[in-house]
Write an enzyme that holds these catalytic residues in place. Structure first.
Site, PDB file in Angstrom:
ATOM      1  N   GLN A 129       0.779  -1.094  -0.057  1.00 45.57           N
ATOM      2  CA  GLN A 129       0.147  -0.033  -0.115  1.00 45.57           C
ATOM      3  C   GLN A 129       0.824   1.163  -0.117  1.00 45.57           C
ATOM      4  OE1 GLN A 129      -2.257   0.289   3.649  1.00 45.57           O
ATOM      5  NE2 GLN A 129      -3.470   2.175   3.174  1.00 45.57           N
ATOM      6  N   GLY A 130       0.805   1.985  -1.094  1.00 48.48           N
ATOM      7  CA  GLY A 130       1.808   3.285  -1.140  1.00 48.48           C
ATOM      8  C   GLY A 130       0.919   4.462  -0.937  1.00 48.48           C
ATOM      9  N   SER A 189       1.084   6.577   2.566  1.00 43.36           N
ATOM     10  CA  SER A 189       2.132   7.437   3.274  1.00 43.36           C
ATOM     11  C   SER A 189       3.286   8.017   2.538  1.00 43.36           C
ATOM     12  CB  SER A 189       2.327   6.704   4.853  1.00 43.36           C
ATOM     13  OG  SER A 189       1.195   6.443   5.221  1.00 43.36           O
ATOM     14  N   GLU A 225      -9.248  -2.147   6.212  1.00 44.09           N
ATOM     15  CA  GLU A 225      -8.123  -2.309   7.066  1.00 44.09           C
ATOM     16  C   GLU A 225      -8.578  -2.250   8.519  1.00 44.09           C
ATOM     17  OE1 GLU A 225      -4.832   0.314   6.572  1.00 44.09           O
ATOM     18  OE2 GLU A 225      -3.438  -1.063   7.896  1.00 44.09           O
ATOM     19  N   SER A 282      -3.805   6.566  12.886  1.00 41.10           N
ATOM     20  CA  SER A 282      -3.455   6.426  14.456  1.00 41.10           C
ATOM     21  C   SER A 282      -4.756   6.653  15.239  1.00 41.10           C
ATOM     22  CB  SER A 282      -2.539   7.355  14.704  1.00 41.10           C
ATOM     23  OG  SER A 282      -3.022   8.931  14.633  1.00 41.10           O
ATOM     24  N   ASN A 283      -4.633   5.959  16.535  1.00 40.80           N
ATOM     25  CA  ASN A 283      -5.686   6.322  17.585  1.00 40.80           C
ATOM     26  C   ASN A 283      -6.366   7.408  17.594  1.00 40.80           C
ATOM     27  OD1 ASN A 283      -5.060   3.527  18.095  1.00 40.80           O
ATOM     28  ND2 ASN A 283      -4.614   3.967  20.310  1.00 40.80           N
ATOM     29  N   GLU A 284      -5.376   8.612  17.476  1.00 37.77           N
ATOM     30  CA  GLU A 284      -5.693   9.956  17.621  1.00 37.77           C
ATOM     31  C   GLU A 284      -6.803  10.100  16.372  1.00 37.77           C
ATOM     32  OE1 GLU A 284      -2.869   9.240  18.198  1.00 37.77           O
ATOM     33  OE2 GLU A 284      -2.748   9.314  20.312  1.00 37.77           O
TER      34      GLU A 284
HETATM   35  C1  LIG Z   1       4.085  -0.562  11.190  1.00 37.20           C
HETATM   36  C2  LIG Z   1       3.549   0.286  10.438  1.00 37.20           C
HETATM   37  C3  LIG Z   1       3.006  -0.113   9.096  1.00 37.20           C
HETATM   38  C4  LIG Z   1       2.710   0.668   8.001  1.00 37.20           C
HETATM   39  N1  LIG Z   1       2.347   0.550   6.853  1.00 37.20           N
HETATM   40  C5  LIG Z   1       2.170   1.347   5.840  1.00 37.20           C
HETATM   41  C6  LIG Z   1       1.645   0.812   4.689  1.00 37.20           C
HETATM   42  O1  LIG Z   1       1.702  -0.534   4.222  1.00 37.20           O
HETATM   43  N2  LIG Z   1       1.448   1.662   3.591  1.00 37.20           N
HETATM   44  C7  LIG Z   1       1.040   2.995   3.801  1.00 37.20           C
HETATM   45  O2  LIG Z   1       0.749   4.046   3.154  1.00 37.20           O
HETATM   46  N3  LIG Z   1       1.732   3.684   5.153  1.00 37.20           N
HETATM   47  C8  LIG Z   1       1.793   2.887   6.294  1.00 37.20           C
HETATM   48  N4  LIG Z   1       2.142   3.253   7.496  1.00 37.20           N
HETATM   49  C9  LIG Z   1       1.966   4.521   7.861  1.00 37.20           C
HETATM   50  C10 LIG Z   1       1.115   4.845   8.654  1.00 37.20           C
HETATM   51  O3  LIG Z   1      -0.164   4.907   7.986  1.00 37.20           O
HETATM   52  C11 LIG Z   1       1.438   6.436   9.145  1.00 37.20           C
HETATM   53  O4  LIG Z   1       2.609   6.242  10.129  1.00 37.20           O
HETATM   54  C12 LIG Z   1       0.417   6.975  10.165  1.00 37.20           C
HETATM   55  O5  LIG Z   1      -0.760   7.296   9.089  1.00 37.20           O
HETATM   56  C13 LIG Z   1       0.904   8.321  10.762  1.00 37.20           C
HETATM   57  O6  LIG Z   1       1.342   9.124  10.017  1.00 37.20           O
HETATM   58  P1  LIG Z   1       3.070   9.681  10.683  1.00 37.20           P
HETATM   59  O7  LIG Z   1       3.763   8.349  10.766  1.00 37.20           O
HETATM   60  O8  LIG Z   1       3.249  10.380   9.653  1.00 37.20           O
HETATM   61  O9  LIG Z   1       2.590  10.425  11.891  1.00 37.20           O
HETATM   62  P2  LIG Z   1       2.092  11.785  12.110  1.00 37.20           P
HETATM   63  O10 LIG Z   1       0.964  11.883  11.146  1.00 37.20           O
HETATM   64  O11 LIG Z   1       3.087  12.719  11.942  1.00 37.20           O
HETATM   65  O12 LIG Z   1       1.570  11.811  13.748  1.00 37.20           O
HETATM   66  C14 LIG Z   1       2.397  11.809  14.689  1.00 37.20           C
HETATM   67  C15 LIG Z   1       1.431  12.006  15.903  1.00 37.20           C
HETATM   68  O13 LIG Z   1       0.802  12.898  15.847  1.00 37.20           O
HETATM   69  C16 LIG Z   1      -0.750  12.331  16.100  1.00 37.20           C
HETATM   70  N5  LIG Z   1      -1.593  13.220  15.211  1.00 37.20           N
HETATM   71  C17 LIG Z   1      -1.158  13.595  13.758  1.00 37.20           C
HETATM   72  N6  LIG Z   1      -2.303  14.267  13.591  1.00 37.20           N
HETATM   73  C18 LIG Z   1      -3.295  14.552  14.593  1.00 37.20           C
HETATM   74  C19 LIG Z   1      -4.469  15.281  14.656  1.00 37.20           C
HETATM   75  N7  LIG Z   1      -5.045  15.731  13.638  1.00 37.20           N
HETATM   76  N8  LIG Z   1      -4.936  15.350  16.059  1.00 37.20           N
HETATM   77  C20 LIG Z   1      -4.497  14.761  17.056  1.00 37.20           C
HETATM   78  N9  LIG Z   1      -3.311  14.018  16.856  1.00 37.20           N
HETATM   79  C21 LIG Z   1      -2.765  13.973  15.713  1.00 37.20           C
HETATM   80  C22 LIG Z   1      -0.595  11.168  15.622  1.00 37.20           C
HETATM   81  O14 LIG Z   1      -1.902  10.501  16.112  1.00 37.20           O
HETATM   82  C23 LIG Z   1       0.559  10.638  16.216  1.00 37.20           C
HETATM   83  O15 LIG Z   1       0.507  10.226  17.511  1.00 37.20           O
HETATM   84  C24 LIG Z   1       2.749   2.189   8.641  1.00 37.20           C
HETATM   85  C25 LIG Z   1       3.038   2.589   9.637  1.00 37.20           C
HETATM   86  C26 LIG Z   1       3.596   1.588  10.650  1.00 37.20           C
HETATM   87  C27 LIG Z   1       3.877   1.891  11.846  1.00 37.20           C
END
Ligand SMILES: Cc1cc2nc3c(=O)[nH]c(=O)nc-3n(C[C@H](O)[C@H](O)[C@H](O)COP(=O)(O)OP(=O)(O)OC[C@H]3O[C@@H](n4cnc5c(N)ncnc54)[C@H](O)[C@@H]3O)c2cc1C
Lengths: 337, 396
Positions: free
Chosen positions: B125-126, B128, B243, B371-373
């Protein structure tokens, strides 16, 4: 969840939402009688509606929503006990209950011992004992389940003031009540089976009450946050508060899903788990709700405290939380053994 | 299916699993190298597909599909009970890709790609990007239309299993002028195409389950666009919902298996009679059961077309929270012993009984896939009807 279950639930909700006072015992009791809610679980051949035990849970979910003070739960227990008993006048007895002769019971365990030919002890948390005519009870040694007339001279009821004002609890004392004066529903082994069944129904009813109340309280809290303006915006716009509501919603869903999933189980451990979860989640939701209401939540004019006080009481009714947890562990150990 | 038929089906599944589960796979996967991992996954996938047990959640008419909730649960329960390997290499193919195609794909796309999935094609899945995580709609990877092709340039990250993948569910920008969501387009990209390069990322567990993907003038045919140009956001919601909700019927059943592991750990640590541990265990058990009930209920709603926005978020949020509780208790019950490195298990499920590893892996579910948030935002705004964040923000 069956369509029938949902329809009954919706119907009860409509009535509950139409009543203008939370808790109002008389109003709720009136509806219970008028609309046949006491009859839902009893089989048709005994004059009931034959919708099964889960129908009583559907009703209690919504009674909990309105913090009903009516002694519906003891009635559900009594109906079930009478149906399962060996009495030959079941229909007549049920008929009396369905038409308003309230029968009550203790919502906690313990307190009653049987000696040779008499029964003595004190039952606690007996609901609305002053307006009921009969008492359903069982002995601590689980040798007897019976019904007694509350007007018997060996029985006295003492009202207790509880913080929760939506329900009225009594201590009921039995002073050497002759066994000959009670109606025996079950003895010996069959008493044990019946008691297990009654406890499960009690826990199911309390769980439903908690789920219904927490769902309604969450709605009320969201409504408050949506309309209360501070810092020139609705409080609901603050994420710190939104997230707490989302967590409350998730707790409500978890409790409800677990409760629904145990409706047709015969495992008392599963039912206890549902009761433990529902009552503890309700307590959490009620704590959060008061906090999120701010000052108005501490004012007696606002219903928030009614939900909170009921939530504080609920975990102490039915099977104790410690016993629930222990039975869950035991069931798990049995399943992996 | 009647109760007896269901029980018969259960015996059938149980018997088959007993005869077919790769023996000693957990030991074999501990500190295993990648080829061994791929080999195991391939072999197990092939068997499950042949038997029709890999795709019980697919619709009627597709191999293995059209199973009732009750039957799906039987399969997942038995797979968990038998402690079979999870098909992690095929997770995106079986759920994300398949569900997206079933919901939004054309007949031609279904005919082209679904058989491939059954034949073992691996998908990733591409979505992020380095600067587009929770704020997925801000993504910048470009898809430029040239004739009957799109030309892709940009970078994706955190893409699970991308280093093994044959194909990619790509969300890319075709238009940068309007609101961010409106300029996105959903494409199916061949990972073997010219201009694709992948760099695995080392994870805190010692594994390298996810990777970065770089696109340098990669060509995708217009035929491989799912939905209309500019409609990618809506299609992506189908992927994310699968998912969040659907995968969790299996995973919540797996969590039950985690409870048995926890009992094992408590036993081996001589802490099963410790009242404190027992009390905590007694708290977690109903939560695991409730997570199963929440996931079942979700699937039931989906099957009967009653799904509402946010339902899937509740399933995922609750699962992530309960999983954390469970594995935290595992870590706690092992004490110091659990802090000695026990190796890592490649392609581990969430519950390996190596609790420190499981604890770290549990963050998959609280961060990835929204994320949970982010789930809390969805629940509050879309289910409870609370207002959104104010949009305007300026550096002062
Ligand atoms: C093990 C793993 C597998 C993954 N696999 C895939 C994959 O196959 N394909 C893919 O596309 N992506 C994948 N991801 C990416 C995943 O979808 C992102 O990590 C996720 O969406 C969070 O984005 P970020 O890591 O940029 O965190 P950020 O968005 O930078 O968030 C950082 C923190 O801020 C909080 N936050 C962000 N925005 C808000 C808001 N509006 N309000 C409150 N809190 C907020 C978040 O909850 C988090 O705690 C994977 C991630 C992990 C950890």
């Amino acid at each position: 969840m069956s369509v029938e279950f949902q329809e009954l639930r919706d119907a009860v909700r409509q009535v509950v939402d139409g009543l203008d006072k939370l808790g109002a015992e008389q109003d709720y009791w009136h509806q219970c009688l008028e609309l046949g809610w006491l009859m839902v679980a009893a089989p048709e051949e005994l004059g009931g509606l034959g919708m099964g035990c889960e129908a009583a849970v559907a009703v209690q979910l919504e009674l909990g929503r309105g913090l009903s003070g009516a002694p519906y739960l003891p009635a559900v227990m009594a109906v079930s006990a009478i149906c399962d008993s060996g009495l030959d006048d079941k229909s007549e007895r049920l008929e009396k209950i369905f038409t308003g002769e309230a029968i009550t019971a203790a919502l906690v365990d313990g307190g009653l011992s049987a000696s040779a030919q008499t029964l003595s002890g004190t039952l606690n948390a007996v609901l609305s004992a002053d307006s009921a005519t009969q008492l359903l009870f069982w002995t601590d040694d689980q040798s007897l389940v019976a019904i007694a007339d509350l007007s018997h001279s060996a029985i006295s009821a003492q009202g207790r003031d509880t913080w929760d004002t939506t329900r009225r609890l009594f201590d009921v004392e039995l002073q050497s009540l002759p066994v000959a004066d009670v109606t025996v529903l079950a003895e010996g082994r069959s008493a044990q089976t019946m008691i297990k069944q009654l406890r499960m129904q009690r826990d199911l009813g309390l769980a439903a009450d908690a789920v219904g109340a927490s769902t309604a309280l969450l709605e009320m809290t969201v409504e408050h946050l949506n309309t209360r303006i501070q810092f020139r915006r609705p409080l609901a716009m603050f994420q710190a508060l939104k997230h707490r509501c989302a967590d409350m919603k998730t707790l409500c869903e978890a409790s409800e899903a677990l409760l629904i999933s145990v409706l047709d189980t015969d495992s008392d451990a599963d039912v206890m788990a549902a009761k433990q979860m529902a009552t503890s989640h309700y307590a959490t939701v009620a704590e959060e709700a008061l906090q999120l209401h701010g000052g108005i939540g501490m004012a007696v004019e606002h219903p928030c405290h009614l939900y909170l006080k009921r939530a504080m009481l609920n975990p102490h009714l039915g099977t104790s939380s410690a016993a629930c947890a222990e039975s869950a562990v035991q069931a798990l150990l049995d399943s992996v053994a | 299916m009647s109760e007896t038929q269901l029980e018969q089906f259960r015996q059938e599944v149980r018997g088959w699993l007993g005869d077919n589960i790769p023996q000693g796979w957990r030991a074999a996967m501990t500190n295993a190298e990648q080829p061994a991992f791929v080999e195991l996954q391939q072999a197990w996938f092939k068997k499950l597909v042949e038997q029709g047990y890999a795709t019980p959640h697919w619709p009627e008419g597709w191999h293995g599909g059209g199973r009732s909730l009750a039957e799906q649960k039987v399969i997942f329960e038995e797979v968990a009970r038998a402690d079979a390997p999870r098909l992690i290499l095929y997770f995106v193919a079986l759920y994300h890709a398949a569900c997206t195609l079933f919901e939004c794909g054309s007949q031609a796309q279904k005919d082209k790609y679904l058989p491939g999935i059954l034949n073992g094609e691996i998908w990733c899945q591409g979505f992020s990007e380095p600067n587009a995580g929770s704020d997925l709609a801000s993504l910048k990877t470009r898809a430029e239309r040239r004739g009957d092709k799109y030309i892709i340039n940009g970078q994706k990250t955190w893409s699970t299993m991308a280093q093994y993948a044959d194909r990619c569910l790509l969300l890319a920008r075709t238009d940068g002028s309007g609101p961010p969501q409106a300029g996105l387009t959903y494409l199916l990209l061949d990972m073997k195409a010219k201009g694709v390069s992948v760099r695995p990322i080392d994870q805190i567990t010692g594994d390298d389950e996810f990777a970065e993907i770089f696109f340098d003038d990669v060509e995708v045919s217009v035929e491989d666009r799912v939905g209309e140009e500019g409609n990618g956001w809506a299609v992506a919601q189908a992927t994310l919902a699968s998912e969040r909700g659907l995968t969790l019927v299996e995973l919540t059943q797996r969590m039950r298996g985690g409870l048995s592991m926890l009992v094992e750990t408590l036993k081996s640590q001589g802490r099963l009679d410790d009242p404190h541990m027992r009390q905590q265990l007694g708290q977690v058990i109903p939560q695991v059961n409730a997570a199963c009930a929440v996931a079942d209920r979700y699937l039931q709603k989906r099957i009967s077309d009653q799904e509402q926005v946010g339902d899937a978020s509740i399933v995922k949020l609750y699962y992530a929270q309960v999983l954390r509780e469970l594995v935290r208790l595992g870590v706690q019950s092992e004490g110091l012993a659990g802090q000695y490195h026990g190796g890592f298990m490649r392609g581990a499920t969430q519950e390996t009984g190596n609790w420190a590893l499981d604890f770290m892996n549990s963050y998959n579910w609280s961060i990835a896939g929204g994320s949970n948030e982010v789930q809390r935002n969805i629940i509050a705004e879309r289910m409870l009807g609370m207002p959104r964040e104010p949009k305007q923000w300026q550096l002062s």
